[in-house]
Design a protein around this motif. Structure first.
Motif, PDB file in Angstrom:
ATOM      1  N   GLU A 186       0.822  -1.218   0.000  1.00 13.05           N
ATOM      2  CA  GLU A 186       0.000   0.000   0.000  1.00 13.05           C
ATOM      3  C   GLU A 186       0.848   1.256   0.000  1.00 13.05           C
ATOM      4  OE1 GLU A 186      -3.758   1.747   2.582  1.00 13.05           O
ATOM      5  OE2 GLU A 186      -3.513  -0.399   2.203  1.00 13.05           O
ATOM      6  N   THR A 187       2.024   1.200   0.591  1.00 11.49           N
ATOM      7  CA  THR A 187       2.922   2.351   0.583  1.00 11.49           C
ATOM      8  C   THR A 187       3.876   2.352  -0.611  1.00 11.49           C
ATOM      9  OG1 THR A 187       4.444   1.133   2.022  1.00 11.49           O
ATOM     10  CG2 THR A 187       2.856   2.610   3.081  1.00 11.49           C
ATOM     11  N   GLU A 188       3.730   1.370  -1.523  1.00 13.10           N
ATOM     12  CA  GLU A 188       4.551   1.274  -2.728  1.00 13.10           C
ATOM     13  C   GLU A 188       6.036   1.222  -2.379  1.00 13.10           C
ATOM     14  OE1 GLU A 188       3.592   4.217  -5.583  1.00 13.10           O
ATOM     15  OE2 GLU A 188       1.475   3.676  -5.703  1.00 13.10           O
ATOM     16  N   ALA A 189       6.374   0.360  -1.445  1.00 18.21           N
ATOM     17  CA  ALA A 189       7.758   0.163  -1.037  1.00 18.21           C
ATOM     18  C   ALA A 189       8.018  -1.335  -0.927  1.00 18.21           C
ATOM     19  CB  ALA A 189       8.045   0.855   0.298  1.00 18.21           C
ATOM     20  N   SER A 190       9.275  -1.705  -0.897  1.00 17.60           N
ATOM     21  CA  SER A 190       9.616  -3.109  -0.701  1.00 17.60           C
ATOM     22  C   SER A 190       9.388  -3.497   0.754  1.00 17.60           C
ATOM     23  CB  SER A 190      11.076  -3.357  -1.094  1.00 17.60           C
ATOM     24  OG  SER A 190      11.946  -2.583  -0.282  1.00 17.60           O
ATOM     25  N   THR A 191       9.276  -4.792   0.993  1.00 14.34           N
ATOM     26  CA  THR A 191       9.025  -5.255   2.348  1.00 14.34           C
ATOM     27  C   THR A 191      10.174  -4.914   3.303  1.00 14.34           C
ATOM     28  OG1 THR A 191       7.686  -7.059   1.450  1.00 14.34           O
ATOM     29  CG2 THR A 191       8.415  -7.277   3.726  1.00 14.34           C
ATOM     30  N   PRO A 192      11.453  -5.076   2.918  1.00 14.83           N
ATOM     31  CA  PRO A 192      12.516  -4.629   3.831  1.00 14.83           C
ATOM     32  C   PRO A 192      12.476  -3.126   4.101  1.00 14.83           C
ATOM     33  CG  PRO A 192      13.385  -6.160   2.213  1.00 14.83           C
ATOM     34  CD  PRO A 192      12.006  -5.826   1.786  1.00 14.83           C
ATOM     35  N   ALA A 193      12.146  -2.326   3.075  1.00 18.77           N
ATOM     36  CA  ALA A 193      12.065  -0.883   3.301  1.00 18.77           C
ATOM     37  C   ALA A 193      10.925  -0.533   4.253  1.00 18.77           C
ATOM     38  CB  ALA A 193      11.886  -0.156   1.973  1.00 18.77           C
ATOM     39  N   ALA A 194       9.791  -1.206   4.113  1.00 22.18           N
ATOM     40  CA  ALA A 194       8.683  -0.957   5.034  1.00 22.18           C
ATOM     41  C   ALA A 194       9.044  -1.371   6.461  1.00 22.18           C
ATOM     42  CB  ALA A 194       7.433  -1.706   4.563  1.00 22.18           C
ATOM     43  N   ALA A 195       9.780  -2.484   6.603  1.00 26.42           N
ATOM     44  CA  ALA A 195      10.206  -2.902   7.942  1.00 26.42           C
ATOM     45  C   ALA A 195      11.165  -1.880   8.557  1.00 26.42           C
ATOM     46  CB  ALA A 195      10.866  -4.277   7.866  1.00 26.42           C
ATOM     47  N   GLY A 196      12.064  -1.342   7.747  1.00 25.61           N
ATOM     48  CA  GLY A 196      12.969  -0.317   8.261  1.00 25.61           C
ATOM     49  C   GLY A 196      12.241   0.955   8.668  1.00 25.61           C
ATOM     50  N   ARG A 197      11.277   1.371   7.885  1.00 26.97           N
ATOM     51  CA  ARG A 197      10.494   2.547   8.258  1.00 26.97           C
ATOM     52  C   ARG A 197       9.721   2.317   9.544  1.00 26.97           C
ATOM     53  NH1 ARG A 197       7.747   4.114   2.396  1.00 26.97           N
ATOM     54  NH2 ARG A 197       9.676   4.738   1.325  1.00 26.97           N
ATOM     55  N   LEU A 198       9.186   1.103   9.690  1.00 27.75           N
ATOM     56  CA  LEU A 198       8.409   0.799  10.892  1.00 27.75           C
ATOM     57  C   LEU A 198       9.284   0.847  12.133  1.00 27.75           C
ATOM     58  CD1 LEU A 198       5.725  -0.133  12.141  1.00 27.75           C
ATOM     59  CD2 LEU A 198       6.428  -2.482  11.667  1.00 27.75           C
ATOM     60  N   MET A 199      10.472   0.266  12.086  1.00 29.77           N
ATOM     61  CA  MET A 199      11.357   0.271  13.247  1.00 29.77           C
ATOM     62  C   MET A 199      11.818   1.685  13.587  1.00 29.77           C
ATOM     63  SD  MET A 199      11.281  -2.830  14.082  1.00 29.77           S
ATOM     64  CE  MET A 199      12.509  -2.760  15.379  1.00 29.77           C
ATOM     65  N   THR A 200      12.114   2.498  12.564  1.00 30.54           N
ATOM     66  CA  THR A 200      12.524   3.879  12.815  1.00 30.54           C
ATOM     67  C   THR A 200      11.392   4.689  13.416  1.00 30.54           C
ATOM     68  OG1 THR A 200      14.033   3.714  10.930  1.00 30.54           O
ATOM     69  CG2 THR A 200      13.526   5.920  11.750  1.00 30.54           C
ATOM     70  N   ALA A 201      10.175   4.494  12.912  1.00 28.94           N
ATOM     71  CA  ALA A 201       9.033   5.229  13.448  1.00 28.94           C
ATOM     72  C   ALA A 201       8.742   4.820  14.890  1.00 28.94           C
ATOM     73  CB  ALA A 201       7.808   4.990  12.563  1.00 28.94           C
ATOM     74  N   ARG A 202       8.841   3.529  15.180  1.00 27.99           N
ATOM     75  CA  ARG A 202       8.614   3.088  16.566  1.00 27.99           C
ATOM     76  C   ARG A 202       9.650   3.677  17.509  1.00 27.99           C
ATOM     77  NH1 ARG A 202       7.248  -3.409  16.202  1.00 27.99           N
ATOM     78  NH2 ARG A 202       5.087  -3.220  15.450  1.00 27.99           N
ATOM     79  N   ALA A 203      10.906   3.722  17.066  1.00 33.21           N
ATOM     80  CA  ALA A 203      11.946   4.294  17.927  1.00 33.21           C
ATOM     81  C   ALA A 203      11.700   5.774  18.173  1.00 33.21           C
ATOM     82  CB  ALA A 203      13.311   4.083  17.278  1.00 33.21           C
ATOM     83  N   ALA A 204      11.237   6.503  17.154  1.00 27.73           N
ATOM     84  CA  ALA A 204      10.962   7.923  17.335  1.00 27.73           C
ATOM     85  C   ALA A 204       9.779   8.153  18.271  1.00 27.73           C
ATOM     86  CB  ALA A 204      10.698   8.579  15.977  1.00 27.73           C
ATOM     87  N   VAL A 205       8.750   7.314  18.172  1.00 26.65           N
ATOM     88  CA  VAL A 205       7.595   7.459  19.065  1.00 26.65           C
ATOM     89  C   VAL A 205       7.957   7.038  20.481  1.00 26.65           C
ATOM     90  CG1 VAL A 205       5.234   6.658  19.490  1.00 26.65           C
ATOM     91  CG2 VAL A 205       5.963   7.197  17.167  1.00 26.65           C
ATOM     92  N   ALA A 206       8.824   6.019  20.621  1.00 28.07           N
ATOM     93  CA  ALA A 206       9.218   5.560  21.952  1.00 28.07           C
ATOM     94  C   ALA A 206       9.987   6.632  22.720  1.00 28.07           C
ATOM     95  CB  ALA A 206      10.055   4.284  21.842  1.00 28.07           C
ATOM     96  N   GLU A 207      10.649   7.541  22.018  1.00 29.01           N
ATOM     97  CA  GLU A 207      11.337   8.636  22.715  1.00 29.01           C
ATOM     98  C   GLU A 207      10.351   9.581  23.387  1.00 29.01           C
ATOM     99  OE1 GLU A 207      13.833  10.567  19.949  1.00 29.01           O
ATOM    100  OE2 GLU A 207      15.209   8.856  19.685  1.00 29.01           O
ATOM    101  N   ARG A 208       9.139   9.699  22.822  1.00 23.42           N
ATOM    102  CA  ARG A 208       8.115  10.564  23.409  1.00 23.42           C
ATOM    103  C   ARG A 208       7.280   9.826  24.463  1.00 23.42           C
ATOM    104  NH1 ARG A 208       6.706  14.970  20.154  1.00 23.42           N
ATOM    105  NH2 ARG A 208       8.501  15.578  18.884  1.00 23.42           N
ATOM    106  N   LEU A 209       7.178   8.508  24.317  1.00 23.59           N
ATOM    107  CA  LEU A 209       6.361   7.713  25.235  1.00 23.59           C
ATOM    108  C   LEU A 209       7.279   6.766  26.008  1.00 23.59           C
ATOM    109  CD1 LEU A 209       3.407   6.854  22.835  1.00 23.59           C
ATOM    110  CD2 LEU A 209       3.571   8.747  24.437  1.00 23.59           C
TER     111      LEU A 209
END
Length: 410
Positions: A264-287
């Motif tokens: 749905e995001t028109e990206a490869s599966t490894p790229a989507a996994a990398g984006r997900l881990m980076t986004a979780r780390a950024a949100v975890a800094e706030r929470l």
């Protein structure tokens, strides 16, 4: 009919773009492997899986065969052993009464049930070629199917789009425009494997367009929630880049798996996994409660927190489905009339030009200009006395070198 047309007709229809990618990943094939097998580039395979283009001819047949799902294994039919005359005679003298049946077990049970359950009735089979339907199956009109999809998905989709953009009015506008586009392309959306996903992708694409920053009403996001925990999550989501925010919302908010999120995001599966881990780390800094949690616990906590934030915020209710369908039809009718008017105007201008244009070239008349002094003499004129004297002296004197040849008339 040409040979290429016959070959394309013989190839089975391809699945939807999302299904093409899912089938490729289910067979553990990369884009490079598919491109090498079909004879195209990796970019072409990616455009096939995003729906921008579609293969044709021999490449279509090879691609369809390559991603075709594995056929289901049919159960092995075991033939009953042949019954000998001796066994048949022994079966006749059995004192117990054997009920009549087409298939009997080889070894009778010790205690047969008193009331055997009735056999299930065969499911009705509808003939797709003749359009036959089951007696109890009700035909649903396109408008009813669209209204059902709208009523089931529109309210939640508005809340998701609000978390994606932080703007309530833009969220409602994006969802309504996505459903208007879906109604215009309803024959395509109705047969899609996931119609709700089709609409969601269209709404997200419109909501994340950078052109909305030029609109005065959508330049700044709306006021964040007042509760500290929800405000921290809201600010953390909006601080993420759009692609990372969308990946996190689809995976941890909506609940899609990683291949569907990548498609749905028109990206490869490894790229989507990398984006997900980076986004979780950024949100975890706030929470802080997400920092020490395991990845599975982080996903569950984010799912609950994002869902609670979406349900707590007050978002505008979308228009009724009938109004959306009417607006879509009015826009389509308006664009059609504008296109017809433009073509008619072009034809009229072309005809007027052909009617008034000159049929031959006419050189332009140069503008007059003032001449000063005495104009130079040109052309044959009467010789003066000085000219006659000069002519006579030239004819009498010989030039240096050999004598000149003087032509004579005979």
């Amino acid at each position: 009919m040409t040979r290429s047309t016959t070959d394309e007709a013989a190839v089975p229809p391809l699945p939807s773009p999302k299904e093409r990618r899912r089938l490729r990943e289910a067979k553990s094939l990369s884009e490079e492997e598919v491109a090498a097998a079909v004879g195209v580039t990796r970019a072409t395979v990616r455009s096939w899986e995003t729906g921008r283009t579609s293969p044709r001819g021999r490449k279509r047949a090879l691609y369809a065969k390559l991603i075709a799902p594995e056929p289901a294994v049919k159960p092995r039919v075991v033939k009953p052993p042949a019954v000998t005359p001796e066994a048949a005679a022994a079966a006749v003298v059995v004192p117990e009464a054997v009920p009549e049946a087409t298939d009997l077990p080889e070894t009778p049970p010790a205690a047969p049930p008193a009331d055997p359950p009735p056999a299930p009735a065969p499911a009705p089979i509808s003939d797709t070629r003749s359009g036959a339907e089951a007696p109890d199956e009700r035909r649903v009109s396109p408008a009813e199917a669209f209204d059902e999809l709208y009523a089931r998905t529109a309210p939640g989709l508005v809340r998701q789009t609000y978390l994606l953009t932080g703007r309530r009015a833009l969220a409602r506008e994006s969802v309504e425009r996505a459903f208007e586009l879906a109604w215009q392309r309803w024959p395509e959306v109705a047969v899609d494997r996931d119609p709700a996903g089709w609409v969601r992708a269209a709404a997200y694409e419109y909501a994340m367009s950078p052109w909305h920053r030029l609109r005065r009403t959508h330049r700044q996001p709306d006021a964040p929630p007042t509760e500290p925990g929800k405000r921290a999550l809201f600010d953390a989501l909006l601080d993420l880049p759009p692609a990372y925010r969308r990946t996190l919302l689809l995976y941890d908010g909506v609940g899609l798996d990683l291949p569907e999120t990548a498609a749905e995001t028109e990206a490869s599966t490894p790229a989507a996994a990398g984006r997900l881990m980076t986004a979780r780390a950024a949100v975890a800094e706030r929470l802080p409660e997400l920092a020490d949690a395991a990845p599975a616990e982080q996903s569950a906590l984010l799912h609950d927190r994002i869902g609670g934030l979406a349900r707590a915020e007050h978002v505008p209710v979308p228009r009724p489905a009938r109004a959306v369908r009417t607006g879509s039809e009015n826009k389509a009718r308006l664009w059609t009339r504008a296109a017809v008017a433009g073509v008619a105007l072009l034809i009229a201008v072309t005809g007027l030009t052909l009617h008034t244009a000159p049929t031959h070239y006419e050189p332009p008349i140069s503008p007059p200009e003032r001449v000063g002094g005495v104009p130079p003499r040109g052309g044959p004129q009467k010789l003066t006395a000085q000219d006659l004297k000069l002519q006579k002296s030239l004819s009498e004197q010989l030039a240096h070198g050999p004598e000149r040849l003087v032509p004579r008339l005979e």
